[in-house]
Design a protein around this motif. Structure first.
Motif, PDB file in Angstrom:
ATOM      1  N   ASP A 144       0.835  -1.210   0.000  1.00 14.27           N
ATOM      2  CA  ASP A 144       0.000   0.000   0.000  1.00 14.27           C
ATOM      3  C   ASP A 144       0.868   1.258   0.000  1.00 14.27           C
ATOM      4  OD1 ASP A 144      -2.510   1.245  -0.081  1.00 14.27           O
ATOM      5  OD2 ASP A 144      -2.506   1.575   2.079  1.00 14.27           O
ATOM      6  N   ASP A 145       1.900   1.266   0.832  1.00 17.04           N
ATOM      7  CA  ASP A 145       2.751   2.454   0.973  1.00 17.04           C
ATOM      8  C   ASP A 145       3.766   2.508  -0.164  1.00 17.04           C
ATOM      9  OD1 ASP A 145       4.119   4.660   1.813  1.00 17.04           O
ATOM     10  OD2 ASP A 145       4.590   3.890   3.810  1.00 17.04           O
ATOM     11  N   GLY A 146       3.277   3.015  -1.273  1.00 11.50           N
ATOM     12  CA  GLY A 146       4.070   3.106  -2.480  1.00 11.50           C
ATOM     13  C   GLY A 146       3.416   2.321  -3.604  1.00 11.50           C
ATOM     14  N   ALA A 176      12.579   7.690  -3.341  1.00 14.68           N
ATOM     15  CA  ALA A 176      13.134   8.111  -2.039  1.00 14.68           C
ATOM     16  C   ALA A 176      12.202   9.009  -1.232  1.00 14.68           C
ATOM     17  CB  ALA A 176      14.486   8.803  -2.252  1.00 14.68           C
ATOM     18  N   GLU A 177      10.915   8.692  -1.300  1.00 14.12           N
ATOM     19  CA  GLU A 177       9.965   9.420  -0.451  1.00 14.12           C
ATOM     20  C   GLU A 177      10.080   8.944   0.993  1.00 14.12           C
ATOM     21  OE1 GLU A 177       6.148   9.968   1.766  1.00 14.12           O
ATOM     22  OE2 GLU A 177       7.198   8.135   1.275  1.00 14.12           O
ATOM     23  N   ASP A 178      10.283   7.610   1.126  1.00 13.10           N
ATOM     24  CA  ASP A 178      10.059   6.969   2.424  1.00 13.10           C
ATOM     25  C   ASP A 178      11.343   6.631   3.173  1.00 13.10           C
ATOM     26  OD1 ASP A 178       8.012   6.462   4.136  1.00 13.10           O
ATOM     27  OD2 ASP A 178       7.120   4.846   2.953  1.00 13.10           O
ATOM     28  N   TYR A 179      12.445   7.354   2.865  1.00  8.86           N
ATOM     29  CA  TYR A 179      13.720   7.093   3.551  1.00  8.86           C
ATOM     30  C   TYR A 179      13.911   8.083   4.701  1.00  8.86           C
ATOM     31  CZ  TYR A 179      18.120   4.447   3.327  1.00  8.86           C
ATOM     32  OH  TYR A 179      19.140   3.566   3.579  1.00  8.86           O
ATOM     33  N   TYR A 294      -1.177  -1.319   9.383  1.00  8.79           N
ATOM     34  CA  TYR A 294      -0.007  -1.994   8.782  1.00  8.79           C
ATOM     35  C   TYR A 294       1.105  -0.992   8.443  1.00  8.79           C
ATOM     36  CZ  TYR A 294      -2.571   0.228   5.147  1.00  8.79           C
ATOM     37  OH  TYR A 294      -3.224   1.193   4.449  1.00  8.79           O
ATOM     38  N   TRP A 295       0.865   0.272   8.698  1.00  9.08           N
ATOM     39  CA  TRP A 295       1.766   1.344   8.239  1.00  9.08           C
ATOM     40  C   TRP A 295       3.182   1.185   8.791  1.00  9.08           C
ATOM     41  CZ3 TRP A 295       3.634   6.035  10.837  1.00  9.08           C
ATOM     42  CH2 TRP A 295       4.220   6.977   9.956  1.00  9.08           C
ATOM     43  N   HIS A 296       4.139   1.144   7.913  1.00 13.54           N
ATOM     44  CA  HIS A 296       5.575   1.003   8.250  1.00 13.54           C
ATOM     45  C   HIS A 296       5.820  -0.248   9.089  1.00 13.54           C
ATOM     46  CE1 HIS A 296       6.603   5.496   7.236  1.00 13.54           C
ATOM     47  NE2 HIS A 296       6.111   4.807   6.212  1.00 13.54           N
ATOM     48  N   THR A 297       5.050  -1.309   8.725  1.00 20.48           N
ATOM     49  CA  THR A 297       5.259  -2.627   9.333  1.00 20.48           C
ATOM     50  C   THR A 297       5.369  -3.667   8.205  1.00 20.48           C
ATOM     51  OG1 THR A 297       2.987  -3.513   9.427  1.00 20.48           O
ATOM     52  CG2 THR A 297       3.623  -1.924  11.166  1.00 20.48           C
TER      53      THR A 297
HETATM   54 ZN    ZN Z   1       5.754   5.342   4.266  1.00 20.96          ZN
END
Ligand code: ZN
Ligand code: AHN
Length: 329
Positions: A144-146, A176-179, A294-297
């Protein structure tokens, strides 16, 4: 006679010169037409998410990231887009140099009226919110995240290829949005690709009438609220998109609730590039983080993706761009 000719020549020159000096070009609104909005194929979008996730976590400087990059650029090309791979080097909050690439797929690159549709294609390098502490240092799949936003945009690209549109459409996949730094103070550790693109657009002098960012747009029962940055920079676009979607029957997803500002790619596109961009992002009412459970898991895998949600978002976006092409948005 000769004098009259000279005078006419002079007159024409003055008129031509006056024309050149006139106001900066105003692009006329298009004539209002009828247009057919193509059907959004949710199963196809779902498959494009599965394909991304199958590479493994799409973290810069990994083989999976490189493979996903080639897949995305080649797929956009196969759908008839003009593709630019905008390579850049970014420095992460850790000091690590990231080999990153924004992928831009354009339709009608010379059209004067344009819309930009965006999502991030990288996935997070850590699972900082995973309940299992021993796995928090491992990268996530980011279905989902991306993955979800990109999957929907690929399906929109396919729809445009099959249904030519009288509008410039730029699909921008940010890297590189989520780094970003977990719980860090510095917002600029996030969204490195959109920061780079906003300072270095893929064509010089690039502009668009508005933009729409998709972020976490694929999970069951998603709740898309009116986020504060979107409200501040692009209130009219936001209200028009929400109203259109609600009129199409997607009011259970696109709700009239306001939520607080988020650091996301649209923030930098608004602030640096000056393009009005809204964020469509899932903001559940009942989780501690304000994002999906579930975010960032490591739970952010294909099991959270729901085709009904993909359709609500994808069909709304197709309506927005085809109505816009007909002067109806
Ligand atoms: Zn994220
Ligand atoms: C922060 O939590 C700082 N930003 C939310 C933007 C984001 C992260 N989107 C996906 N992952």
């Amino acid at each position: 006679m000769k004098n009259i000719n000279l005078f006419l020549l002079f007159l024409i020159s003055v008129l031509l010169f006056a024309q050149c000096k006139s106001e900066p070009k105003v692009i006329p609104p298009p004539p209002i037409k009828n247009v057919v909005v193509p059907k959004f194929e949710k199963d196809s979008a779902y498959q494009y998410i599965a394909r991304q996730v199958a590479f493994g976590p799409r973290v810069p400087n990994t083989a999976a990231h490189q493979a996903a990059k080639n897949y995305l650029a080649n797929t956009l090309r196969s759908f008839g887009a003009t593709v630019i791979e905008q390579d850049f080097m970014a420095t992460a909050y850790t000091g690590t140099k990231l080999n990153a690439t924004n992928i831009i797929g354009s339709y009608n690159p010379d059209h004067p009226r344009r819309v930009v549709l965006a999502a991030h294609w990288d996935s997070r390098h850590i699972a900082d919110y995973d309940p299992d502490k021993s796995r928090q240092d491992q990268p996530i799949l980011g279905a989902d995240d991306g993955g979800s936003g990109v999957g929907i945009l690929l399906e929109i690209a396919r729809a445009i290829q099959n249904n030519p549109i009288d509008l410039g459409v730029d699909i921008v996949l940010f890297d590189a949005e989520d780094y970003g730094e977990s719980q860090g103070e510095d917002i600029t550790t996030w969204c490195l690709g959109s920061q780079y693109w906003s300072r270095n657009p893929h064509v010089k002098g690039y502009g668009a009438d508005f933009g729409i960012l998709l972020d976490m747009v694929g999970s069951k029962g998603a709740r898309f609220t009116k986020e504060e940055v979107s409200r501040a920079f692009a209130p009219k676009v936001l209200d028009k998109v929400w109203k259109l979607s609600q009129n199409m029957g997607y009011g259970n997803y696109f709700v009239n609730d306001n939520t607080r500002q988020l650091v996301d790619d649209h923030l930098f596109v608004n602030k640096i590039a000056g393009i009005k961009m809204i964020d469509i992002i899932n903001r559940p009412a009942d989780t501690e983080t304000g994002f999906g459970h579930y975010w960032h898991t490591h739970a952010d895998d294909m099991s959270v993706i729901d085709k009904q949600t993909l359709r609500a978002v994808g069909q709304t976006l197709l309506a927005v761009i085809y109505q816009k092409s007909a002067g109806r948005f």
